[in-house]
Design a protein around this motif. Structure first.
Motif, PDB file in Angstrom:
ATOM      1  N   HIS A   1      -1.828  -3.974   5.105  1.00  0.00           N
ATOM      2  CA  HIS A   1      -1.498  -3.509   6.452  1.00  0.00           C
ATOM      3  C   HIS A   1      -2.774  -3.190   7.214  1.00  0.00           C
ATOM      4  O   HIS A   1      -3.742  -2.681   6.645  1.00  0.00           O
TER       5      HIS A   1
ATOM      6  N   CYS B   1       0.848  -1.196   0.000  1.00  0.00           N
ATOM      7  CA  CYS B   1       0.000   0.000   0.000  1.00  0.00           C
ATOM      8  C   CYS B   1       0.888   1.253   0.000  1.00  0.00           C
ATOM      9  O   CYS B   1       2.002   1.237   0.506  1.00  0.00           O
TER      10      CYS B   1
ATOM     11  N   CYS C   1      -5.543   0.162   7.277  1.00  0.00           N
ATOM     12  CA  CYS C   1      -5.452   0.653   5.895  1.00  0.00           C
ATOM     13  C   CYS C   1      -6.653   1.553   5.569  1.00  0.00           C
ATOM     14  O   CYS C   1      -7.800   1.116   5.617  1.00  0.00           O
ATOM     15  N   GLY C   2      -6.349   2.810   5.234  1.00  0.00           N
ATOM     16  CA  GLY C   2      -7.401   3.780   4.917  1.00  0.00           C
ATOM     17  C   GLY C   2      -8.182   3.399   3.664  1.00  0.00           C
ATOM     18  O   GLY C   2      -9.380   3.673   3.563  1.00  0.00           O
TER      19      GLY C   2
ATOM     20  N   GLY D   1      -4.255   0.457  -1.226  1.00  0.00           N
ATOM     21  CA  GLY D   1      -4.878  -0.828  -0.921  1.00  0.00           C
ATOM     22  C   GLY D   1      -4.149  -2.046  -1.467  1.00  0.00           C
ATOM     23  O   GLY D   1      -4.721  -3.132  -1.509  1.00  0.00           O
TER      24      GLY D   1
ATOM     25  N   ASP E   1       0.457   3.807   1.733  1.00  0.00           N
ATOM     26  CA  ASP E   1       0.408   4.426   3.066  1.00  0.00           C
ATOM     27  C   ASP E   1       1.812   4.814   3.559  1.00  0.00           C
ATOM     28  O   ASP E   1       2.721   3.989   3.540  1.00  0.00           O
TER      29      ASP E   1
HETATM   30 CO    CO Z   1      -3.291   1.172   3.109  1.00  0.00          CO
END
Ligand code: CO
Length: 213
Positions: free
Chosen positions: A97, A41, A100-101, A66, A43
């Motif tokens: 992870h 991801c 994860c947003g 994602g 992130d």
């Molecule tokens: Co993420």
């Protein structure tokens, strides 16, 4: 971290590397022979080098929101082709992870514009596993499980690509599904049994290796 310090930090890093090995960057510029393809991801809290203890040259990396492997995405498909068929990596990893947003957003119904078609791939994972997921009453547990199942499905997408199919037939690659737990710093191997998951359906995706042309 201060943005204004970036170039200063770069100079410090170069000096530190050269202090250990004067030819460090000369060697780095010569070639890359990574053993691992890592799809993770975007992130900012997922720091690939640090969490795996790897150095430049060790891991070929692709990141997106994602850790997705959609077969219509020319970007991730090109990365897989180059890593598997040209660099001949020995391990292909999809690493999700917790927290994860992207997965969190996919669990909600808010209109996120251009992100909608991208997140729909995660919503499709939910649909595929809705019986298991809907049975989980605790929202946090459901969120964590969707993150794991998304990793599993993106690994399956990876296995469906012709490059990985060929590499698997030639027994020169292993596919792994991992999750990075931001809350503890631990990297978790989901130990996904792909033979079991794909047992009844893999013939749909198998390449015909009997024809020579
Ligand atoms: Co993420």
């Amino acid at each position: 971290m201060s943005f204004s310090k970036v170039f200063e930090k770069n100079t410090e890093w170069v000096s530190a590397k050269l202090a250990v090995d004067k030819k460090y960057f000369k060697k780095l510029a010569e070639k890359q022979e990574p053993e691992i393809l890592f799809i993770g991801c975007s992130d900012s809290r997922v720091k690939v080098g640090a969490m795996m203890g790897v150095e430049p040259g060790d891991v070929f990396i692709h990141r997106n929101i994602g850790n997705m492997v959609p077969n219509t995405d020319l970007n991730v498909m090109s990365v897989i082709n180059y890593a598997v068929s040209h660099l001949k990596v020995k391990h292909a990893v999809v690493c999700g992870h917790y927290y994860c947003g992207g997965v969190k957003a996919a669990m909600q119904s808010e209109d996120l514009g251009i992100l909608n078609p991208w997140l729909r791939n995660i919503r499709d994972v939910y649909r595929l596993h809705h019986i298991e997921l809907d049975a989980i009453k605790n929202e946090d547990q459901k969120y964590r499980r969707l993150i794991e199942l998304n990793v599993q499905e993106q690994c399956v997408n990876l296995i469906k690509t012709p490059d990985v199919q060929k590499a698997l037939l030639e027994k020169r690659i292993k596919v792994h599904g991992w999750v990075f737990d931001l809350g503890t710093g631990k990297l978790i191997d989901l130990k996904i049994d792909f033979d079991k998951i794909l047992k009844d359906i893999m013939q749909i995706y198998h390449l015909d290796t009997t024809s020579e042309n």
